[in-house]
Motif scaffolding. Structure first.
Motif, mmCIF file in Angstrom:
data_model
loop_
_atom_site.group_PDB
_atom_site.id
_atom_site.type_symbol
_atom_site.label_atom_id
_atom_site.label_comp_id
_atom_site.label_asym_id
_atom_site.label_seq_id
_atom_site.Cartn_x
_atom_site.Cartn_y
_atom_site.Cartn_z
ATOM 1 N N SER A 90 0.537 -0.851 -0.115
ATOM 2 C CA SER A 90 -0.024 -0.127 0.182
ATOM 3 C C SER A 90 0.816 0.740 -0.182
ATOM 4 C CB SER A 90 -0.908 0.527 1.189
ATOM 5 O OG SER A 90 -0.074 0.541 2.123
ATOM 6 N N TRP A 91 0.604 2.650 -0.410
ATOM 7 C CA TRP A 91 1.345 3.880 -0.646
ATOM 8 C C TRP A 91 0.357 4.848 -0.640
ATOM 9 C CZ3 TRP A 91 1.767 8.117 -4.288
ATOM 10 C CH2 TRP A 91 3.368 8.149 -4.124
ATOM 11 N N HIS A 92 1.031 5.354 0.890
ATOM 12 C CA HIS A 92 -0.059 6.476 0.687
ATOM 13 C C HIS A 92 1.486 8.106 0.511
ATOM 14 C CE1 HIS A 92 -2.948 4.913 2.726
ATOM 15 N NE2 HIS A 92 -2.357 4.111 3.344
ATOM 16 N N PRO A 93 0.769 9.084 -0.244
ATOM 17 C CA PRO A 93 2.179 10.050 0.022
ATOM 18 C C PRO A 93 2.201 10.842 0.501
ATOM 19 C CG PRO A 93 -0.480 10.225 -1.092
ATOM 20 C CD PRO A 93 -0.457 9.193 -1.032
ATOM 21 N N HIS A 94 1.517 10.585 1.826
ATOM 22 C CA HIS A 94 1.698 12.085 3.300
ATOM 23 C C HIS A 94 0.523 11.715 4.515
ATOM 24 C CE1 HIS A 94 -1.292 14.346 1.939
ATOM 25 N NE2 HIS A 94 -1.048 14.558 0.241
ATOM 26 N N GLU A 95 0.892 11.658 5.326
ATOM 27 C CA GLU A 95 -0.380 11.570 6.719
ATOM 28 C C GLU A 95 -1.515 11.144 5.704
ATOM 29 O OE1 GLU A 95 -0.432 8.746 9.762
ATOM 30 O OE2 GLU A 95 1.614 10.135 8.633
ATOM 31 N N ASP A 96 -2.281 12.405 5.568
ATOM 32 C CA ASP A 96 -3.268 12.535 5.503
ATOM 33 C C ASP A 96 -3.822 11.283 3.517
ATOM 34 O OD1 ASP A 96 -4.210 13.016 7.440
ATOM 35 O OD2 ASP A 96 -4.030 15.004 6.891
ATOM 36 N N GLY A 97 -3.064 11.350 2.786
ATOM 37 C CA GLY A 97 -3.112 10.815 1.540
ATOM 38 C C GLY A 97 -3.927 9.444 1.152
ATOM 39 N N PRO A 98 -4.121 10.155 -0.077
ATOM 40 C CA PRO A 98 -4.724 8.725 -0.326
ATOM 41 C C PRO A 98 -4.456 7.653 -0.298
ATOM 42 C CG PRO A 98 -5.036 9.711 -1.750
ATOM 43 C CD PRO A 98 -3.863 10.392 -0.954
ATOM 44 N N LEU A 99 -5.372 6.316 -0.150
ATOM 45 C CA LEU A 99 -4.813 4.708 -0.037
ATOM 46 C C LEU A 99 -4.246 4.411 -1.950
ATOM 47 C CD1 LEU A 99 -3.907 2.217 1.043
ATOM 48 C CD2 LEU A 99 -6.162 1.566 0.547
ATOM 49 N N SER A 100 -3.180 4.036 -2.366
ATOM 50 C CA SER A 100 -3.276 3.439 -3.046
ATOM 51 C C SER A 100 -2.148 1.546 -3.613
ATOM 52 C CB SER A 100 -3.169 4.557 -4.320
ATOM 53 O OG SER A 100 -1.588 4.651 -3.719
ATOM 54 N N ILE A 101 -1.943 1.476 -4.670
ATOM 55 C CA ILE A 101 -0.888 0.258 -4.229
ATOM 56 C C ILE A 101 -0.031 0.607 -5.311
ATOM 57 C CG2 ILE A 101 -1.137 -2.204 -4.830
ATOM 58 C CD1 ILE A 101 -2.754 -1.546 -2.668
ATOM 59 N N VAL A 102 1.344 -0.077 -4.646
ATOM 60 C CA VAL A 102 2.412 -0.242 -5.835
ATOM 61 C C VAL A 102 2.506 -1.758 -5.774
ATOM 62 C CG1 VAL A 102 5.196 0.778 -6.156
ATOM 63 C CG2 VAL A 102 3.381 2.127 -5.316
ATOM 64 N N ASP A 103 2.307 -2.263 -6.943
ATOM 65 C CA ASP A 103 3.238 -3.224 -7.589
ATOM 66 C C ASP A 103 3.992 -3.511 -8.467
ATOM 67 O OD1 ASP A 103 2.861 -6.044 -8.306
ATOM 68 O OD2 ASP A 103 0.405 -6.057 -9.040
ATOM 69 N N VAL A 104 4.873 -4.446 -8.218
ATOM 70 C CA VAL A 104 6.273 -4.044 -8.738
ATOM 71 C C VAL A 104 6.601 -5.890 -8.821
ATOM 72 C CG1 VAL A 104 8.615 -3.960 -8.555
ATOM 73 C CG2 VAL A 104 7.587 -2.763 -7.632
ATOM 74 N N GLN A 105 6.530 -6.111 -10.517
ATOM 75 C CA GLN A 105 6.607 -7.761 -10.947
ATOM 76 C C GLN A 105 7.803 -7.842 -12.041
ATOM 77 O OE1 GLN A 105 2.718 -8.647 -12.636
ATOM 78 N NE2 GLN A 105 1.652 -7.404 -11.497
ATOM 79 N N LEU A 106 8.521 -8.832 -11.232
ATOM 80 C CA LEU A 106 9.544 -8.939 -12.756
ATOM 81 C C LEU A 106 9.437 -10.558 -13.664
ATOM 82 C CD1 LEU A 106 12.797 -9.676 -9.119
ATOM 83 C CD2 LEU A 106 11.989 -6.931 -10.562
#
Length: 148
Positions: A90-106
């Protein structure tokens, strides 16, 4: 705090997902191919140097369910961890930032490895081009740190 996420199929064919995600508020896709085998790229991905290149200074990824935090503000939790294949956080840009997902695939490509990074979710940037630029730069740092 949570937001719905758009799921990107694992091991999507290169180019297919760009039509749906690139420049869209739902997510972006960045990719780089490095001249190293998957096992070497994986070791780099889970190292402090590799995760800092992608997610920011001070980031160390733990196991599934463990939190991570960048000195620059982004933070999240490890959601999925498949050795030699994929890490999803999960990735939040800052404390109050929205939830998103970073998915790294090899993905092995001969003697090289393609690294695909998907940033999925709603409200992850003012515009999709800004996210695309951010993650292209992060993958550039990742590749450069691997080669150093």
């Amino acid at each position: 705090m949570s937001s719905p996420t758009q799921s990107v199929p694992e091991n999507a064919a290169p180019g297919d997902e760009d039509r749906d995600l690139e420049g869209s508020p739902a997510g972006v896709h960045s990719t780089v191919t490095v001249e190293a085998p998957v096992d070497q790229v994986w070791r780099h991905l889970i190292s402090a140097r590799g995760t800092e290149a992608l997610l920011g200074p001070g980031v160390i990824l733990g196991n599934k369910g463990e939190s991570w935090h960048s000195a620059d503000g982004p933070h999240g939790v490890v959601r999925s961890y498949h050795a030699l294949e994929q890490i999803r956080v999960s990735w939040h840009p800052h404390e109050d930032g929205p939830l998103s997902i970073v998915d790294v695939q090899l993905t092995p490509v001969g003697d090289s490895t393609r690294v695909d990074l998907y940033h999925e979710g709603q409200g992850i940037a003012e515009d999709g081009r800004g996210d695309k630029s951010r993650w292209d730069a992060a993958l550039g740092r990742f590749a450069a740190a691997l080669e150093a």
